[in-house]
Each structure stands twice: as C-alpha cells, then as structure tokens.
Scaffold this motif. Structure first.
Motif, PDB file in Angstrom:
ATOM      1  N   UNK A 182     -70.294  17.388 -71.930  1.00  0.00           N
ATOM      2  CA  UNK A 182     -69.462  16.181 -72.016  1.00  0.00           C
ATOM      3  C   UNK A 182     -67.980  16.539 -71.945  1.00  0.00           C
ATOM      4  N   UNK A 183     -67.588  17.576 -72.681  1.00  0.00           N
ATOM      5  CA  UNK A 183     -66.188  18.008 -72.685  1.00  0.00           C
ATOM      6  C   UNK A 183     -65.772  18.484 -71.299  1.00  0.00           C
ATOM      7  N   UNK A 184     -66.657  19.217 -70.652  1.00  0.00           N
ATOM      8  CA  UNK A 184     -66.372  19.744 -69.310  1.00  0.00           C
ATOM      9  C   UNK A 184     -66.168  18.615 -68.307  1.00  0.00           C
ATOM     10  N   UNK A 185     -67.065  17.647 -68.308  1.00  0.00           N
ATOM     11  CA  UNK A 185     -66.963  16.527 -67.372  1.00  0.00           C
ATOM     12  C   UNK A 185     -65.712  15.698 -67.637  1.00  0.00           C
ATOM     13  N   UNK A 186     -65.363  15.566 -68.903  1.00  0.00           N
ATOM     14  CA  UNK A 186     -64.167  14.805 -69.247  1.00  0.00           C
ATOM     15  C   UNK A 186     -62.916  15.494 -68.702  1.00  0.00           C
ATOM     16  N   UNK A 187     -62.864  16.816 -68.833  1.00  0.00           N
ATOM     17  CA  UNK A 187     -61.686  17.550 -68.376  1.00  0.00           C
ATOM     18  C   UNK A 187     -61.627  17.690 -66.859  1.00  0.00           C
ATOM     19  N   UNK A 188     -62.737  17.450 -66.183  1.00  0.00           N
ATOM     20  CA  UNK A 188     -62.715  17.449 -64.719  1.00  0.00           C
ATOM     21  C   UNK A 188     -62.093  16.163 -64.182  1.00  0.00           C
ATOM     22  N   UNK A 189     -62.091  15.132 -65.019  1.00  0.00           N
ATOM     23  CA  UNK A 189     -61.474  13.854 -64.659  1.00  0.00           C
ATOM     24  C   UNK A 189     -59.984  13.960 -64.983  1.00  0.00           C
ATOM     25  N   UNK A 190     -59.144  13.955 -63.970  1.00  0.00           N
ATOM     26  CA  UNK A 190     -57.710  14.180 -64.169  1.00  0.00           C
ATOM     27  C   UNK A 190     -57.084  13.162 -65.123  1.00  0.00           C
ATOM     28  N   UNK A 191     -57.536  11.919 -65.043  1.00  0.00           N
ATOM     29  CA  UNK A 191     -56.977  10.888 -65.916  1.00  0.00           C
ATOM     30  C   UNK A 191     -57.386  11.117 -67.368  1.00  0.00           C
ATOM     31  N   UNK A 192     -58.666  11.438 -67.577  1.00  0.00           N
ATOM     32  CA  UNK A 192     -59.151  11.703 -68.931  1.00  0.00           C
ATOM     33  C   UNK A 192     -58.504  12.967 -69.503  1.00  0.00           C
ATOM     34  N   UNK A 193     -58.328  13.956 -68.649  1.00  0.00           N
ATOM     35  CA  UNK A 193     -57.695  15.202 -69.084  1.00  0.00           C
ATOM     36  C   UNK A 193     -56.264  14.936 -69.534  1.00  0.00           C
ATOM     37  N   UNK A 194     -55.542  14.126 -68.764  1.00  0.00           N
ATOM     38  CA  UNK A 194     -54.157  13.799 -69.108  1.00  0.00           C
ATOM     39  C   UNK A 194     -54.094  13.062 -70.443  1.00  0.00           C
ATOM     40  N   UNK A 195     -55.040  12.150 -70.657  1.00  0.00           N
ATOM     41  CA  UNK A 195     -55.068  11.417 -71.924  1.00  0.00           C
ATOM     42  C   UNK A 195     -55.277  12.368 -73.098  1.00  0.00           C
ATOM     43  N   UNK A 196     -56.183  13.321 -72.916  1.00  0.00           N
ATOM     44  CA  UNK A 196     -56.456  14.286 -73.981  1.00  0.00           C
ATOM     45  C   UNK A 196     -55.216  15.129 -74.271  1.00  0.00           C
ATOM     46  N   UNK A 197     -54.536  15.556 -73.215  1.00  0.00           N
ATOM     47  CA  UNK A 197     -53.313  16.346 -73.384  1.00  0.00           C
ATOM     48  C   UNK A 197     -52.239  15.521 -74.077  1.00  0.00           C
ATOM     49  N   UNK A 198     -52.132  14.252 -73.710  1.00  0.00           N
ATOM     50  CA  UNK A 198     -51.141  13.368 -74.337  1.00  0.00           C
ATOM     51  C   UNK A 198     -51.404  13.227 -75.835  1.00  0.00           C
ATOM     52  N   UNK A 199     -52.675  13.144 -76.203  1.00  0.00           N
ATOM     53  CA  UNK A 199     -53.032  13.028 -77.622  1.00  0.00           C
ATOM     54  C   UNK A 199     -52.627  14.294 -78.368  1.00  0.00           C
ATOM     55  N   UNK A 200     -52.897  15.444 -77.773  1.00  0.00           N
ATOM     56  CA  UNK A 200     -52.553  16.721 -78.403  1.00  0.00           C
ATOM     57  C   UNK A 200     -51.040  16.854 -78.564  1.00  0.00           C
ATOM     58  N   UNK A 201     -50.301  16.483 -77.528  1.00  0.00           N
ATOM     59  CA  UNK A 201     -48.842  16.540 -77.602  1.00  0.00           C
ATOM     60  C   UNK A 201     -48.312  15.568 -78.652  1.00  0.00           C
ATOM     61  N   UNK A 202     -48.936  14.396 -78.729  1.00  0.00           N
ATOM     62  CA  UNK A 202     -48.515  13.402 -79.719  1.00  0.00           C
ATOM     63  C   UNK A 202     -48.738  13.929 -81.135  1.00  0.00           C
ATOM     64  N   UNK A 203     -49.845  14.634 -81.338  1.00  0.00           N
ATOM     65  CA  UNK A 203     -50.126  15.210 -82.651  1.00  0.00           C
ATOM     66  C   UNK A 203     -49.085  16.246 -83.034  1.00  0.00           C
ATOM     67  N   UNK A 204     -48.722  17.085 -82.076  1.00  0.00           N
ATOM     68  CA  UNK A 204     -47.721  18.126 -82.337  1.00  0.00           C
ATOM     69  C   UNK A 204     -46.352  17.506 -82.604  1.00  0.00           C
ATOM     70  N   UNK A 205     -45.984  16.522 -81.807  1.00  0.00           N
ATOM     71  CA  UNK A 205     -44.685  15.862 -81.984  1.00  0.00           C
ATOM     72  C   UNK A 205     -44.597  15.166 -83.335  1.00  0.00           C
ATOM     73  N   UNK A 206     -45.718  14.596 -83.775  1.00  0.00           N
ATOM     74  CA  UNK A 206     -45.729  13.917 -85.074  1.00  0.00           C
ATOM     75  C   UNK A 206     -45.462  14.910 -86.203  1.00  0.00           C
ATOM     76  N   UNK A 207     -46.110  16.064 -86.148  1.00  0.00           N
ATOM     77  CA  UNK A 207     -45.920  17.075 -87.190  1.00  0.00           C
ATOM     78  C   UNK A 207     -44.493  17.609 -87.160  1.00  0.00           C
ATOM     79  N   UNK A 208     -43.962  17.842 -85.968  1.00  0.00           N
ATOM     80  CA  UNK A 208     -42.579  18.324 -85.856  1.00  0.00           C
ATOM     81  C   UNK A 208     -41.605  17.300 -86.432  1.00  0.00           C
TER      82      UNK A 208
END
Length: 229
Positions: free
Chosen positions: A104-130
């Motif tokens: 499931x994780x692999x297929x999600x990351x093969x989808x460029x839009x889903x991958x971007x969303x996941x990256x955005x969430x990770x960046x948002x988490x880091x920015x919140x902590x900073x």
C-alpha cells in the motif's frame, strides 16, 4: 478521537503511553539492525497500533522524503521479499498484513500527487515543531531563563517531528473516513429516493390500470352488448 484504523487506547495527539513504548521499541530495533530481519520487519509493521503509524508511507518503507522513485522501488523489493507470506509460512497471517502495508505504501508513493501530499504533511509536522521551539525560546527569554529546550537535542527533535507528523496523518485519515462515510450516506439516501420514486410510479401505473375510465366508444359498445343479452 482515536485515529482511523488505530488500536484502542491510542489517540490522534500521539500522547498515549502506547505510542512512547512503540516508538522506543521500534527505534531500538532499528539501531540494532538498520536492515532488519524478516521477523523484525513483520513485528514492526504489525505491532499493536501499527495501522496508526503505517499511515505514513515513508515510515512504512523506512525512507526519507527526498528519495527518488528508483530508491522507492528498490526498497519495496527488499521489504516485500523480507515479509512475503511465502517466505514466512510460520507466521503467514502477520506476514500477509505486513506485506499489504508495504504494498500500500509503495503504490501510494508511486502516485506523484499522493507522494506530494505525504511530503507536505511531513514538512508541515517539522515546521510546526520548529515554530513551537521558537515560541518556547521566546517565552523563556522573556522570563529571563535559559532558552535551551528539550527539542534542541537531535533525538528529541526527531521524536517530536515524528509524533506531530503522525498526528497530522491521523487527522487526515479521520477526515477522509468521515468524508467517505458522508458520501456513502448521501449515495444511500439518493438510492432510497430513487427506489421510492420507482415504487410510487409502479403504484400509479397499477392504479391507472385497475381504474382506467373506458373510452366513450368502448362504453357505447359495452352498453350495446348488454342490450343484446
């Protein structure tokens, strides 16, 4: 509210003791062996609460957000072989769950839009902590205290980002499931209305058929027929 797919007792704010235990145990395993054996990978991906943590596809595949598609494919092949049920017949049920999480994780990351969303969430988490760290330091400075906060420690910072990222993924999953339930309810309502309309039309046809007023010519023919009886 518990995260969608989460085990009972684990909350979306990541503050539950179960999270701390799971996080520390997983990190200890990863320190012992960065590759992990099939048994360890299956354990990591199927431990209580794992469906909660597995919302982050990069965490499932143990990859950084900056990886290339080729690296994602390579990692998928490695993990899928390690946890494949055919390779772990003594623990095939959990292996199947682990394999499904990896797939499931692999297929999600093969989808460029889903991958971007996941990256955005990770960046948002880091920015919140900073941002939180800056606010803490600002308050400490205002109070004339040391501006050192626990997140200044690299490991504590990583853990804080991990928890916040996990919370964001959980919140998105909750919203997705709520939206899905709402859409399903709306489809059900529309279908019920369609069935009701069809039943009403059917009843009207039956009524018209049973109580249809004869055409004048047919009434005349009927009267004449009665006269000859």
């Amino acid at each position: 509210m518990a995260a969608a797919g989460a085990e009972p007792g684990i909350t979306a704010d990541g503050s539950d003791d179960a999270f701390q235990l799971f996080y520390s145990e997983v990190k200890q395993i990863e320190k012992r062996d960065s590759v992990l054996t099939p048994k360890q990978q299956i354990e990591r991906l199927t431990r209580p609460g794992s469906s909660y943590f597995n919302l982050n596809p990069f965490e499932v595949l143990q990859l950084d957000p900056e990886v290339t598609d080729d690296e994602i494919k390579k990692r998928f092949r490695q993990l899928s072989i390690l946890v494949h049920p055919d390779k772990n017949q003594d623990d095939s049920e959990r292996a199947q769950k682990a394999f499904e999480a990896v797939d499931k994780a692999y297929k999600l990351l093969l989808d460029s839009e889903q991958k971007k969303r996941a990256i955005d969430v990770i960046h948002a988490g880091k920015e919140y902590i900073e941002h939180t760290m800056k606010e803490k330091k600002k308050q400490l400075k205002k109070e004339g205290k040391s501006t050192i906060v626990e997140e200044d420690d690299p490991e504590m910072f990583r853990q804080a980002v991990y928890k916040q990222t996990m919370k964001l993924f959980a919140e998105l999953e909750i919203k997705r499931k709520e939206r899905e339930a709402k859409e399903m309810h709306e489809r059900k309502r529309q279908r019920e209305e369609e069935i009701e309309a069809q039943e009403k039309a059917k009843r009207e046809r039956e009524w018209n058929k049973n109580f249809e007023v004869p055409h004048p010519s047919k009434r005349k023919q009927g009267i004449e027929a009665e006269l000859f009886l």
